[in-house]
Enzyme design. Structure first.
Site, PDB file in Angstrom:
ATOM      1  N   ARG A 166      23.746  18.399  37.111  1.00 57.70           N
ATOM      2  CA  ARG A 166      24.090  19.806  36.908  1.00 57.70           C
ATOM      3  C   ARG A 166      25.555  20.088  37.254  1.00 57.70           C
ATOM      4  O   ARG A 166      26.082  21.132  36.877  1.00 57.70           O
ATOM      5  CB  ARG A 166      23.183  20.697  37.774  1.00 57.70           C
ATOM      6  CG  ARG A 166      21.727  20.602  37.389  1.00 57.70           C
ATOM      7  CD  ARG A 166      20.851  21.247  38.440  1.00 57.70           C
ATOM      8  NE  ARG A 166      21.056  22.681  38.512  1.00 57.70           N
ATOM      9  CZ  ARG A 166      20.385  23.574  37.816  1.00 57.70           C
ATOM     10  NH1 ARG A 166      19.440  23.185  36.991  1.00 57.70           N
ATOM     11  NH2 ARG A 166      20.620  24.858  37.945  1.00 57.70           N
ATOM     12  N   LYS A 211      26.447  21.586  34.166  1.00 57.68           N
ATOM     13  CA  LYS A 211      25.501  21.550  33.042  1.00 57.68           C
ATOM     14  C   LYS A 211      25.019  22.943  32.699  1.00 57.68           C
ATOM     15  O   LYS A 211      24.902  23.315  31.544  1.00 57.68           O
ATOM     16  CB  LYS A 211      24.322  20.656  33.428  1.00 57.68           C
ATOM     17  CG  LYS A 211      23.259  20.512  32.352  1.00 57.68           C
ATOM     18  CD  LYS A 211      23.775  19.658  31.223  1.00 57.68           C
ATOM     19  CE  LYS A 211      22.804  19.544  30.069  1.00 57.68           C
ATOM     20  NZ  LYS A 211      23.527  19.164  28.839  1.00 57.68           N
ATOM     21  N   CYS A 243      25.089  24.726  41.275  1.00 59.07           N
ATOM     22  CA  CYS A 243      24.346  24.381  42.482  1.00 59.07           C
ATOM     23  C   CYS A 243      22.901  24.022  42.174  1.00 59.07           C
ATOM     24  O   CYS A 243      22.283  24.585  41.281  1.00 59.07           O
ATOM     25  CB  CYS A 243      24.317  25.566  43.444  1.00 59.07           C
ATOM     26  SG  CYS A 243      25.933  26.208  43.804  1.00 59.07           S
ATOM     27  N   ASN A 260      21.879  29.323  45.640  1.00 59.08           N
ATOM     28  CA  ASN A 260      22.456  29.101  44.316  1.00 59.08           C
ATOM     29  C   ASN A 260      22.791  30.486  43.760  1.00 59.08           C
ATOM     30  O   ASN A 260      21.922  31.350  43.713  1.00 59.08           O
ATOM     31  CB  ASN A 260      21.390  28.392  43.444  1.00 59.08           C
ATOM     32  CG  ASN A 260      21.864  28.145  42.037  1.00 59.08           C
ATOM     33  OD1 ASN A 260      23.005  28.431  41.696  1.00 59.08           O
ATOM     34  ND2 ASN A 260      20.979  27.612  41.213  1.00 59.08           N
ATOM     35  N   LYS A 310      33.699  18.257  22.600  1.00 57.60           N
ATOM     36  CA  LYS A 310      33.126  17.018  23.153  1.00 57.60           C
ATOM     37  C   LYS A 310      34.241  16.133  23.704  1.00 57.60           C
ATOM     38  O   LYS A 310      34.152  15.609  24.796  1.00 57.60           O
ATOM     39  CB  LYS A 310      32.379  16.216  22.082  1.00 57.60           C
ATOM     40  CG  LYS A 310      30.991  16.598  21.720  1.00 57.60           C
ATOM     41  CD  LYS A 310      29.949  16.501  22.782  1.00 57.60           C
ATOM     42  CE  LYS A 310      29.922  17.650  23.697  1.00 57.60           C
ATOM     43  NZ  LYS A 310      29.267  18.826  23.580  1.00 57.60           N
ATOM     44  N   HIS A 316      50.051  28.718  10.129  1.00 62.48           N
ATOM     45  CA  HIS A 316      50.499  30.022  10.645  1.00 62.48           C
ATOM     46  C   HIS A 316      50.897  29.916  12.120  1.00 62.48           C
ATOM     47  O   HIS A 316      50.606  30.818  12.906  1.00 62.48           O
ATOM     48  CB  HIS A 316      49.406  31.072  10.439  1.00 62.48           C
ATOM     49  CG  HIS A 316      49.099  31.305   8.995  1.00 62.48           C
ATOM     50  ND1 HIS A 316      49.990  31.882   8.117  1.00 62.48           N
ATOM     51  CD2 HIS A 316      48.010  30.987   8.255  1.00 62.48           C
ATOM     52  CE1 HIS A 316      49.457  31.929   6.913  1.00 62.48           C
ATOM     53  NE2 HIS A 316      48.258  31.385   6.962  1.00 62.48           N
ATOM     54  N   GLU A 325      33.014  21.906  17.821  1.00 58.53           N
ATOM     55  CA  GLU A 325      32.158  21.124  18.709  1.00 58.53           C
ATOM     56  C   GLU A 325      32.718  19.714  18.920  1.00 58.53           C
ATOM     57  O   GLU A 325      32.702  19.195  20.034  1.00 58.53           O
ATOM     58  CB  GLU A 325      30.727  21.087  18.139  1.00 58.53           C
ATOM     59  CG  GLU A 325      29.733  20.272  18.924  1.00 58.53           C
ATOM     60  CD  GLU A 325      29.510  20.735  20.365  1.00 58.53           C
ATOM     61  OE1 GLU A 325      30.006  21.802  20.757  1.00 58.53           O
ATOM     62  OE2 GLU A 325      28.855  19.986  21.113  1.00 58.53           O
ATOM     63  N   TRP A 359      28.404  23.704  43.972  1.00 56.83           N
ATOM     64  CA  TRP A 359      29.534  23.792  43.049  1.00 56.83           C
ATOM     65  C   TRP A 359      30.354  24.972  43.572  1.00 56.83           C
ATOM     66  O   TRP A 359      29.923  26.122  43.474  1.00 56.83           O
ATOM     67  CB  TRP A 359      29.018  24.052  41.629  1.00 56.83           C
ATOM     68  CG  TRP A 359      30.030  23.926  40.538  1.00 56.83           C
ATOM     69  CD1 TRP A 359      30.446  22.763  39.937  1.00 56.83           C
ATOM     70  CD2 TRP A 359      30.727  24.989  39.877  1.00 56.83           C
ATOM     71  NE1 TRP A 359      31.358  23.045  38.951  1.00 56.83           N
ATOM     72  CE2 TRP A 359      31.554  24.399  38.894  1.00 56.83           C
ATOM     73  CE3 TRP A 359      30.735  26.379  40.023  1.00 56.83           C
ATOM     74  CZ2 TRP A 359      32.376  25.142  38.056  1.00 56.83           C
ATOM     75  CZ3 TRP A 359      31.557  27.126  39.186  1.00 56.83           C
ATOM     76  CH2 TRP A 359      32.365  26.508  38.221  1.00 56.83           C
TER      77      TRP A 359
HETATM   78  C1  G6P Z   1      27.960  24.746  30.114  1.00 55.67           C
HETATM   79  C2  G6P Z   1      27.773  23.328  29.602  1.00 55.67           C
HETATM   80  C3  G6P Z   1      27.935  23.298  28.088  1.00 55.67           C
HETATM   81  C4  G6P Z   1      26.960  24.276  27.440  1.00 55.67           C
HETATM   82  C5  G6P Z   1      27.162  25.702  27.992  1.00 55.67           C
HETATM   83  C6  G6P Z   1      26.040  26.627  27.537  1.00 55.67           C
HETATM   84  O1  G6P Z   1      29.284  25.128  29.995  1.00 55.67           O
HETATM   85  O2  G6P Z   1      28.704  22.450  30.210  1.00 55.67           O
HETATM   86  O3  G6P Z   1      27.654  21.982  27.602  1.00 55.67           O
HETATM   87  O4  G6P Z   1      27.150  24.271  26.056  1.00 55.67           O
HETATM   88  O5  G6P Z   1      27.112  25.671  29.420  1.00 55.67           O
HETATM   89  O6  G6P Z   1      24.833  26.173  28.093  1.00 55.67           O
HETATM   90  P1  G6P Z   1      23.406  26.566  27.579  1.00 55.67           P
HETATM   91  O7  G6P Z   1      22.461  25.923  28.563  1.00 55.67           O
HETATM   92  O8  G6P Z   1      23.315  28.062  27.607  1.00 55.67           O
HETATM   93  O9  G6P Z   1      23.239  26.016  26.194  1.00 55.67           O
END
Ligand code: G6P
Length: 608
Positions: free
Chosen positions: A27, A603, A2, A101, A485, A504, A481, A75
């Protein structure tokens, strides 16, 4: 998650509030709403879906008149993302409008109490209780009504409050979750993020938990939990509004991938002086750092993956035991932590609820904390004993790129500094590592320069429905990672596996329909990776190899190859992730996905 915005001033509020909401869109949200105050009446419009829907409903804000208002992107947590459940929420007689929020954990009990008093709820949200409580406690003193309401709430909340009887006056409250005040001339703002404010003002006040603020066009007053006025420092935001705009790129994600050489440079170079690593304003002395018996790194998402890389690097350079723990697990694990534990907290936003909770838990047990954070003045930065800021600039795309690579850069810097202070490396190795740190921005640039080839490979492979990323040691951490992605933005199933672990169980899933991305940049383990590649090829899988420039042998094993610039082995995860970011980007683009705002993701996850 939010986003909230509030405005009071001399201009029409709704267009400004909508502009703020648009800047918070990144966000992650699923509905939006705005309320303004005009001649003692609150007017409100809400819309499910995007801010564009809300803009359409309000003729870009022109349909609403009033110079004071609040707005929200939601959200969904309690109740579906419908128009009714969207914020703001009104009190019984329309006296109050509220945006929120966070999560009110005791909302069910409060709702029961209010319903027993005859109040009829219109939405399924936890937030609506706040509007009704405000109206219940309001006796002409707005500040007291806000304080009495906040005192009844449990959980996390940032609130924006508009009252029909108080023209030009706004209140906002913070209890976990980000809240920033924008200081203007003849106008003032609040927002959950500076990106919503920088087009109007760069002078901001960071609010702390338990504080509330009263805004009028001329004045901002901040109070502590007891209602006493408290002096706050006004900070100046250093980046420009362009930094949070696309600047000609189709997506923020691509812009941010391209910004990585500069972001890594900004993170690394100011900290190297005269061949030494220098952390300014750093509270940890060499004596203190020698007293730590172990390091615990905690984070979520990509920041956690940066922590997994750092475990390999710190252990290798410092010979100190490192545990990397998911914050959402660590917080409930009754962790074995004491004064001899160095806790490294990694977070781009500095506002991730699980990370904050794990940090508080470990600090309460005596750990010294070091935060690696991008957002200045964020909660994690303020809670930590020591901070290393990554200088990535604002990151708008939900899937992090430069946020992650600058975290790696900061962790590498710290690892070299730590090893040096422990006497674990000699002067020659230190010089070599510092040269390797200096080389990182140009290595990232060289990885970016292979962009066209990555695009071609993505076009070739985008039809696959399931991928595996495999690697060993630091390549395994990078595989996590790379895989994340891809799934975040393309919605293609993808898993990261330690290459040696595949046999395994997971190898049962390997057949001719799978694409396996094999990361082979840890050359001391290259022959082991070749065995793993052969295992999956024998079962029909296609293989995309990721190898260091100059490795010709890989052509005999893989169907296609992505090259990564060759440099310090321990720092390989940083240049190595760049082609994987590009690969995910182009696959998502081929598949027509919403790259900057993937479905269901946020975000900054400010709820548990
Ligand atoms: C969310 C985002 C990720 C991020 C994670 C941790 O899930 O979508 O991209 O890695 O939060 O966020 P931070 O701001 O703590 O790095």
């Amino acid at each position: 998650m939010c986003g909230i915005v509030g405005y009071t001033g001399r201009l029409e509020a709704a267009p400004l509030l909508l502009d703020g909401l648009r800047r918070l869109e990144y966000r992650g949200y699923d509905s939006a709403g705005v309320a303004v105050l005009d001649a003692g009446r609150i007017e409100m419009v809400k819309a499910s879906g995007s801010v564009a829907n809300l803009a359409e409903k309000t003729a870009n804000g022109a349909a609403l008149t009033g110079k004071c208002g609040i707005a929200h992107t939601r959200w969904a947590t309690h109740g579906a993302p419908t128009d009714t459940n969207a914020h703001p929420h009104l009190s019984e007689h329309g006296l109050f409008a509220v945006v929120h929020n966070g999560i009110i954990e005791n909302f069910a009990a409060l709702k029961g109490e209010l319903e027993a008093e005859g109040i009829v709820f219109r939405s399924e949200t936890d937030t609506e209780v706040v509007a009704h409580l405000l109206e219940k406690y309001y006796d002409g003193d707005l500040k007291s009504a806000v304080m009495r309401t906040a005192a009844r709430l449990e959980g996390s909340y940032v609130l924006g409050v508009l009252c029909a009887k108080e023209p030009g006056r706004l209140f906002c409250v913070k209890e976990a979750g980000p809240l920033i005040l924008g200081v203007g001339v003849g106008e003032n703002y609040f927002a959950s993020d500076v990106t919503a404010l920088v087009s109007r003002t760069k002078n901001v006040i960071y609010m702390s938990d338990g504080e509330l603020a009263e805004l009028t066009p001329e004045k901002i007053t901040v109070y502590d939990r007891t209602g006493r006025e408290t002096a706050k420092e006004v900070s100046h935001v250093v980046w420009d509004v362009e930094a949070a705009e696309k600047g000609g790129y189709e997506h923020f994600m691509m812009k941010e991938i391209m910004e990585q050489p500069r972001a890594v440079k900004n993170t690394v170079e100011p900290r190297i002086r005269g061949g030494e690593i220098v952390f300014e304003d750093f509270g940890l002395t060499a004596e203190e750092i020698r007293r730590f018996s172990r390091v615990v790194i905690t984070a979520c998402g990509s920041a956690y993956h940066a922590g997994v890389v750092a475990k390999y690097v710190i252990e290798s350079l410092c010979r100190v035991s490192v545990e990397t723990a998911l914050a959402s697990e660590l917080r409930y694990s009754d962790p074995i932590i004491d004064g001899r534990t160095l806790l490294i907290v990694v977070s781009q936003s500095g506002e991730t609820a699980d990370t904050i909770a794990a940090m508080r838990e470990c600090m309460a047990r005596g750990a010294r904390s070091l935060a690696i954070v991008n957002v200045v003045g964020s909660t994690i930065a303020r809670l930590a004993d020591n901070v290393i800021y990554t200088h990535a600039g604002p990151e708008i795309a939900v899937a992090t790129t430069k946020g992650y690579t600058t975290q790696l850069a900061a962790l590498y810097l710290f690892a070299v500094w730590y090893a040096d202070k422990l006497g674990a490396i000699d002067a020659a190795r230190r010089a070599e590592l510092i040269a390797a740190l200096y080389a990182l921005p140009s290595m990232v640039q060289r990885a970016i320069d292979l962009n066209v080839h990555v695009k071609y490979l993505a076009e070739r492979w985008h039809g696959h429905k399931s991928l595996f990323f495999i690697g060993r040691n630091i390549d395994y951490a990078a595989a996590m990672e790379g895989s994340l992605k891809l799934k975040e933005i393309s919605y293609i199933h993808s898993e990261a596996y330690a290459a040696g672990e595949l046999k395994h169980g997971t190898i049962a899933l390997i057949d001719e329909k799978r694409l396996v991305v094999a990361l082979c940049c840890q050359e001391q383990l290259y022959d082991k990776m070749v065995s793993n590649i052969q295992e999956v090829k024998a079962r029909g899988a296609k293989v995309l190899g990721v190898a260091l420039e100059g490795n010709r042998r890989i052509f005999a094993e893989a169907d296609d190859v992505l090259y990564v610039p060759r440099g310090e082995r321990l720092f390989a995860a940083l240049p190595e992730i760049v082609p994987l970011q590009l690969f995910a980007y182009y696959i998502a683009r081929e598949n027509g996905c919403s790259i900057d705002k993937p479905r269901n993701l946020a975000k900054s996850v400010t709820v548990e």
